[in-house]
Design an enzyme around this catalytic site. Structure first.
Site, mmCIF file in Angstrom:
data_model
loop_
_atom_site.group_PDB
_atom_site.id
_atom_site.type_symbol
_atom_site.label_atom_id
_atom_site.label_comp_id
_atom_site.label_asym_id
_atom_site.label_seq_id
_atom_site.Cartn_x
_atom_site.Cartn_y
_atom_site.Cartn_z
ATOM 1 N N GLY A 136 34.086 -1.533 -9.076
ATOM 2 C CA GLY A 136 33.821 -2.004 -8.086
ATOM 3 C C GLY A 136 35.942 -2.507 -8.268
ATOM 4 N N CYS A 137 36.161 -2.527 -6.551
ATOM 5 C CA CYS A 137 38.482 -3.437 -6.816
ATOM 6 C C CYS A 137 38.032 -4.701 -7.291
ATOM 7 C CB CYS A 137 38.463 -3.258 -5.457
ATOM 8 S SG CYS A 137 37.412 -4.074 -4.189
ATOM 9 N N PHE A 138 36.928 -5.559 -6.833
ATOM 10 C CA PHE A 138 37.266 -6.749 -7.703
ATOM 11 C C PHE A 138 37.174 -7.110 -8.597
ATOM 12 C CE2 PHE A 138 36.965 -9.331 -3.719
ATOM 13 C CZ PHE A 138 37.937 -10.336 -3.705
ATOM 14 N N ALA A 139 36.143 -5.788 -9.082
ATOM 15 C CA ALA A 139 35.360 -6.364 -10.593
ATOM 16 C C ALA A 139 36.584 -4.799 -11.897
ATOM 17 C CB ALA A 139 34.311 -5.090 -11.175
#
Length: 339
Positions: A136-139
């Protein structure tokens, strides 16, 4: 080497569009089909208007098995449904950009496991994988900020994160919190302390620093919440994520930079900056840039990524490069917007 034959499902959305923009000019790729049931028969440039003059390809509602790799650019929950309804030939590799196969409890398809596709953590495993679950992008941004500490067993009991994302992180389908009139000149917090990416972040950190999560205390999410305090925010800009993180640390600033520089020495897309950073340095690139500061007993970490590239489609191409033994940077030497 012969061209890698590529198929894309979900190619009319944001991540599908970014994937097309990269792969059209990738030196070793042939796009066999760009699947979109809603846009079938239309030119790619009718939907992704910036591709006018770059390609005459059309969207199709048909797929075939004459490909080497399939990218799934569909919504969360839809990748698994798609694969159940449309079994993929065993020779085809898959890079899934949804969250459906990221967590260790839900990785299996056709008797094989998806490998979590963060190259800075699992490059060797990706190189020998059949299926890859794109992070994921935040991750991505948060993990890259913390991996060097975890690899040295230096994560303290609590991590504090404030992360702001652009509107494209919400996807192309309009929602009350993504349309221009609401988002412009506005800022809001959402999913405080329980963002869905918290689980994949915690699995990676626990992999490098066993015992970081409590051994008991409920589900993975509940145990992660005891250690990682995450406050996500919706920013009033289209793309990019800035993560501002602090942890208690005995490291000096010099020692912290040495640790991070050593960890990322062989990774071409993660860079250290001794100067403060801003999002425009990474927008339209596959880079992550990290800045470190020491404030008394706290280490302050800023991590910036483009949520659609290093946080999604760019990283997906990076994973494809690794799957097929290409230069990891092939097709990904992209320039930031600057101004």
């Amino acid at each position: 080497m012969a061209s890698i034959k590529v198929g894309i499902v979900g190619s009319a959305g944001y991540t599908g569009g970014e994937l097309l923009r990269i792969l059209i000019y990738h030196p070793q790729v042939e796009i066999v089909f760009a699947h979109s049931a809603s846009s079938a028969g239309r030119k790619l440039s009718d939907v992704h208007t910036d591709l006018l003059g770059d390609t005459d390809l059309q969207f199709t509602d048909q797929t075939n098995s004459e490909i080497d790799v399939l990218f799934l650019c569909v919504g969360h929950g839809d990748a698994r449904k798609y694969l159940e309804a449309n079994p993929v030939a065993p020779h085809i590799r898959i890079v899934d950009l949804s969250q459906d196969f990221r967590l260790s409890a839900n990785t299996t398809y056709q008797g094989k496991s998806f490998v979590y596709g963060l190259p800075e953590l699992q490059r060797e495993a990706i190189q020998t994988a059949q299926y890859v679950a794109n992070p994921g992008c935040f991750a991505t941004g948060i993990q890259l900020a913390l991996l060097p500490l975890a690899a040295s067993g230096l994560l303290p009991e609590e991590v504090h994160i404030n992360a702001t994302t652009g509107s494209t992180g919400a996807g192309q389908k309009p929602t009350p919190t993504s349309h221009f009139s609401w988002r412009s000149n506005n800022l809001s917090v959402y999913k405080a302390f329980d963002h869905q990416h918290l689980q994949e972040i915690s699995e990676s950190l626990e992999q490098l620093q066993p015992g970081f999560l409590p051994a008991s205390g409920g589900s993975l999410l509940q145990r992660a919440q005891q250690r990682i305090n995450i406050i996500p925010q919706r920013g009033n800009f289209p793309r990019g994520i800035l993560s501002a993180i602090y942890v208690n640390s005995d490291l000096s600033e010099e020692a912290a930079y040495a640790l991070y520089t050593s960890y990322y020495a062989t990774h071409p897309f993660t860079h250290l900056s001794t100067e403060n950073v801003d999002l425009k340095q990474v927008v339209n690139t596959n880079k992550c840039i990290i800045h470190l500061e020491k404030h008394d007993g706290k280490l302050f970490i800023i991590s910036i990524v483009d949520n659609l590239l290093k946080g999604a489609s760019g990283q997906a191409v990076q994973n494809m490069n690794l799957l097929f033994g290409l230069d990891e940077t092939a097709g990904l030497r992209l320039k930031s917007v600057g101004f």
